[in-house]
Design an enzyme around this catalytic site. Structure first.
Site, PDB file in Angstrom:
ATOM      1  N   LYS A  66       2.073 -26.186 -22.402  1.00 48.89           N
ATOM      2  CA  LYS A  66       3.292 -25.395 -22.632  1.00 48.89           C
ATOM      3  C   LYS A  66       4.237 -25.468 -21.440  1.00 48.89           C
ATOM      4  CE  LYS A  66       2.846 -21.402 -24.867  1.00 48.89           C
ATOM      5  NZ  LYS A  66       2.263 -20.083 -25.207  1.00 48.89           N
ATOM      6  N   SER A 116     -10.934 -34.601 -24.342  1.00 49.47           N
ATOM      7  CA  SER A 116     -11.904 -33.858 -25.146  1.00 49.47           C
ATOM      8  C   SER A 116     -13.259 -34.443 -24.814  1.00 49.47           C
ATOM      9  CB  SER A 116     -11.531 -34.005 -26.626  1.00 49.47           C
ATOM     10  OG  SER A 116     -12.515 -33.489 -27.469  1.00 49.47           O
ATOM     11  N   TYR A 140     -19.735 -25.474 -25.390  1.00 49.04           N
ATOM     12  CA  TYR A 140     -18.897 -26.592 -24.921  1.00 49.04           C
ATOM     13  C   TYR A 140     -18.254 -27.297 -26.119  1.00 49.04           C
ATOM     14  CZ  TYR A 140     -17.768 -31.091 -22.646  1.00 49.04           C
ATOM     15  OH  TYR A 140     -17.140 -32.217 -22.171  1.00 49.04           O
ATOM     16  N   LYS A 169     -14.297 -27.937 -27.009  1.00 56.63           N
ATOM     17  CA  LYS A 169     -13.702 -29.259 -27.227  1.00 56.63           C
ATOM     18  C   LYS A 169     -13.199 -29.429 -28.670  1.00 56.63           C
ATOM     19  CE  LYS A 169     -14.169 -31.010 -23.040  1.00 56.63           C
ATOM     20  NZ  LYS A 169     -12.975 -31.205 -22.170  1.00 56.63           N
ATOM     21  N   THR A 194     -20.177 -39.186 -14.037  1.00 51.71           N
ATOM     22  CA  THR A 194     -19.339 -38.322 -13.195  1.00 51.71           C
ATOM     23  C   THR A 194     -20.219 -37.142 -12.769  1.00 51.71           C
ATOM     24  OG1 THR A 194     -18.643 -36.878 -15.003  1.00 51.71           O
ATOM     25  CG2 THR A 194     -17.373 -38.915 -14.695  1.00 51.71           C
TER      26      THR A 194
HETATM   27  P1  NAP Z   1     -16.413 -33.890 -13.072  1.00 52.62           P
HETATM   28  O1  NAP Z   1     -16.684 -35.035 -12.160  1.00 52.62           O
HETATM   29  O2  NAP Z   1     -17.262 -32.683 -12.980  1.00 52.62           O
HETATM   30  O3  NAP Z   1     -14.866 -33.503 -12.924  1.00 52.62           O
HETATM   31  C1  NAP Z   1     -14.361 -32.318 -13.485  1.00 52.62           C
HETATM   32  C2  NAP Z   1     -13.071 -31.980 -12.797  1.00 52.62           C
HETATM   33  O4  NAP Z   1     -12.519 -30.796 -13.416  1.00 52.62           O
HETATM   34  C3  NAP Z   1     -13.252 -31.660 -11.314  1.00 52.62           C
HETATM   35  O5  NAP Z   1     -12.152 -32.205 -10.618  1.00 52.62           O
HETATM   36  C4  NAP Z   1     -13.192 -30.141 -11.295  1.00 52.62           C
HETATM   37  O6  NAP Z   1     -12.722 -29.614 -10.073  1.00 52.62           O
HETATM   38  C5  NAP Z   1     -12.166 -29.910 -12.378  1.00 52.62           C
HETATM   39  N1  NAP Z   1     -12.092 -28.523 -12.815  1.00 52.62           N
HETATM   40  C6  NAP Z   1     -13.035 -27.751 -13.385  1.00 52.62           C
HETATM   41  N2  NAP Z   1     -12.536 -26.517 -13.622  1.00 52.62           N
HETATM   42  C7  NAP Z   1     -11.244 -26.525 -13.192  1.00 52.62           C
HETATM   43  C8  NAP Z   1     -10.198 -25.578 -13.152  1.00 52.62           C
HETATM   44  N3  NAP Z   1     -10.360 -24.316 -13.604  1.00 52.62           N
HETATM   45  N4  NAP Z   1      -8.996 -25.955 -12.658  1.00 52.62           N
HETATM   46  C9  NAP Z   1      -8.790 -27.207 -12.204  1.00 52.62           C
HETATM   47  N5  NAP Z   1      -9.749 -28.136 -12.173  1.00 52.62           N
HETATM   48  C10 NAP Z   1     -10.962 -27.791 -12.669  1.00 52.62           C
HETATM   49  O7  NAP Z   1     -16.560 -34.383 -14.590  1.00 52.62           O
HETATM   50  P2  NAP Z   1     -15.695 -35.365 -15.494  1.00 52.62           P
HETATM   51  O8  NAP Z   1     -16.650 -36.012 -16.399  1.00 52.62           O
HETATM   52  O9  NAP Z   1     -14.783 -36.210 -14.696  1.00 52.62           O
HETATM   53  O10 NAP Z   1     -14.858 -34.307 -16.344  1.00 52.62           O
HETATM   54  C11 NAP Z   1     -13.519 -34.491 -16.686  1.00 52.62           C
HETATM   55  C12 NAP Z   1     -13.322 -34.149 -18.149  1.00 52.62           C
HETATM   56  O11 NAP Z   1     -14.072 -35.076 -18.941  1.00 52.62           O
HETATM   57  C13 NAP Z   1     -13.811 -32.758 -18.548  1.00 52.62           C
HETATM   58  O12 NAP Z   1     -12.871 -32.162 -19.407  1.00 52.62           O
HETATM   59  C14 NAP Z   1     -15.120 -33.054 -19.272  1.00 52.62           C
HETATM   60  O13 NAP Z   1     -15.466 -32.044 -20.174  1.00 52.62           O
HETATM   61  C15 NAP Z   1     -14.769 -34.362 -19.938  1.00 52.62           C
HETATM   62  N6  NAP Z   1     -15.902 -35.176 -20.407  1.00 52.62           N
HETATM   63  C16 NAP Z   1     -16.818 -35.690 -19.545  1.00 52.62           C
HETATM   64  C17 NAP Z   1     -17.854 -36.470 -20.026  1.00 52.62           C
HETATM   65  C18 NAP Z   1     -18.873 -37.095 -19.119  1.00 52.62           C
HETATM   66  O14 NAP Z   1     -19.937 -37.476 -19.584  1.00 52.62           O
HETATM   67  N7  NAP Z   1     -18.602 -37.247 -17.860  1.00 52.62           N
HETATM   68  C19 NAP Z   1     -17.968 -36.716 -21.400  1.00 52.62           C
HETATM   69  C20 NAP Z   1     -17.031 -36.176 -22.256  1.00 52.62           C
HETATM   70  C21 NAP Z   1     -16.004 -35.410 -21.746  1.00 52.62           C
HETATM   71  P3  NAP Z   1     -13.658 -28.908  -8.963  1.00 52.62           P
HETATM   72  O15 NAP Z   1     -14.108 -30.029  -8.073  1.00 52.62           O
HETATM   73  O16 NAP Z   1     -12.745 -27.958  -8.287  1.00 52.62           O
HETATM   74  O17 NAP Z   1     -14.779 -28.232  -9.690  1.00 52.62           O
END
Ligand code: NAP
Length: 284
Positions: A120, A138, A152, A156, A187
């Site tokens: 928004k 997502s 979760y 999503k 990650t």
């Molecule tokens: P990650 O390495 O844990 O990264 C997550 C990121 O989100 C970190 O930079 C974290 O920051 C940030 N974050 C969490 N809460 C936040 C908030 N309130 N405000 C701002 N930043 C915040 O994991 P990732 O896999 O890259 O995750 C990124 C996205 O991919 C997520 O939406 C996750 O659900 C999605 N995803 C991941 C996978 C997978 O297997 N890796 C699969 C499907 C979807 P901090 O360092 O401050 O915590």
């Protein structure tokens, strides 16, 4: 559509994982990036050497005032936002009955309301440009569900529904929406970032309990490469016709196809019952 010539990307959650790799690739291409993280010191190294292209900002997507400040700062520095990547998010492991309300609501604040508030805040800029791309990260967990990650999935699936409606609403305004659905990627998601309920109910040991163990055991060994994922997101963003859904990794593709088959099977098996719920033709 994304403006192709030196686009400005605004990415949430750049400290680790997908957000970090995406920010690095954006800047390496010479594009401009608003590189945000809850703790901006975690992204200083990404911006180093790219000071002319990078704006580093503190941004917790659950903090409305920070969102307003970040979007205003992006606008002031670059005069536009071409791509918003709502990437920030995390998982929470609990059987539904084990779920702890405060933790569940906190996850929805980040994964759903944070994404909504960011969207928004950026939409007026994209509407004024008559162009833009909103990338909502997502998950394959936004299409299909497992034990222990029900909340979760709820967050999503919410992202998916909101994104589909948004796509219809903003398409005539020159703005595209792309939902990114990664399978398991290497990650911090399943490692340091994951949250879990302290509550454990023995009755769920064989379902949610097993899945908790599998998730922990898989951390660091997932097939998905976050650098290749970031490149795939850029490739799709560069398309004149980005997909509404971009699956990432073979596991995601296999699971999505299985979900489609399961849905088709239910729809076909129960077709006559489904059709029987309408008033008969010519009646009423
Ligand atoms: P990650 O390495 O844990 O990264 C997550 C990121 O989100 C970190 O930079 C974290 O920051 C940030 N974050 C969490 N809460 C936040 C908030 N309130 N405000 C701002 N930043 C915040 O994991 P990732 O896999 O890259 O995750 C990124 C996205 O991919 C997520 O939406 C996750 O659900 C999605 N995803 C991941 C996978 C997978 O297997 N890796 C699969 C499907 C979807 P901090 O360092 O401050 O915590």
């Amino acid at each position: 559509m994304m403006q192709h010539d030196n686009p400005v990307w605004l990415i949430t959650g750049c400290s680790t994982g997908f957000g970090r790799e995406l920010a690095r690739l954006i800047l390496a291409r010479g594009w401009r990036g608003v590189v945000t993280a809850r703790d901006p010191s975690t992204v200083a190294d990404i911006a180093a050497g790219h000071e002319n292209q990078a704006l580093v900002l503190a941004l917790d997507v659950t903090q409305r005032a920070q969102i307003a400040d970040a979007v205003a700062a992006a606008q002031q520095r670059f005069g536009r936002v071409d791509v918003l990547v709502n990437n920030a998010g995390y998982g929470y492991l609990a059987a539904i009955e084990e779920g702890e309300e405060a933790a569940v609501r906190a996850m929805f604040e980040a994964n759903v309301f944070g994404l909504i508030d960011m969207t928004k805040a950026v939409l007026p800029i994209m509407r004024a440009q008559s162009s833009g791309l909103i990338v909502n990260v997502s998950s394959i967990g936004g299409l299909t569900s497992f034990a222990a990650t029900g909340y979760y999935h709820g967050s999503k699936y919410a992202v998916e529904g909101i994104s589909e409606s948004l796509a219809i609403e903003v398409k005539p305004l020159g703005i595209d929406v792309m939902i990114v659905e990664p399978g398991p990627f290497r990650t911090n998601w399943a490692g340091p970032s994951i949250k879990q309920s302290a509550t454990r109910i023995d009755a769920y040991a064989a379902t949610a309990g097993e899945r908790r163990k599998q998730t922990e055991a898989r951390s660091g060994k997932q097939a998905g490469d976050p650098v290749r994922a970031a490149q795939a997101i850029i490739d799709a963003a560069l398309s004149d016709t980005p997909p509404l859904r971009l699956l990432l990794g073979k596991a995601a593709l296999d699971l999505a196809r299985k979900k489609l088959d399961m849905m088709k099977n239910d729809f076909d098996t129960w077709e006559s019952t489904t059709l029987g719920a309408d008033f008969p033709p010519g009646e009423g």
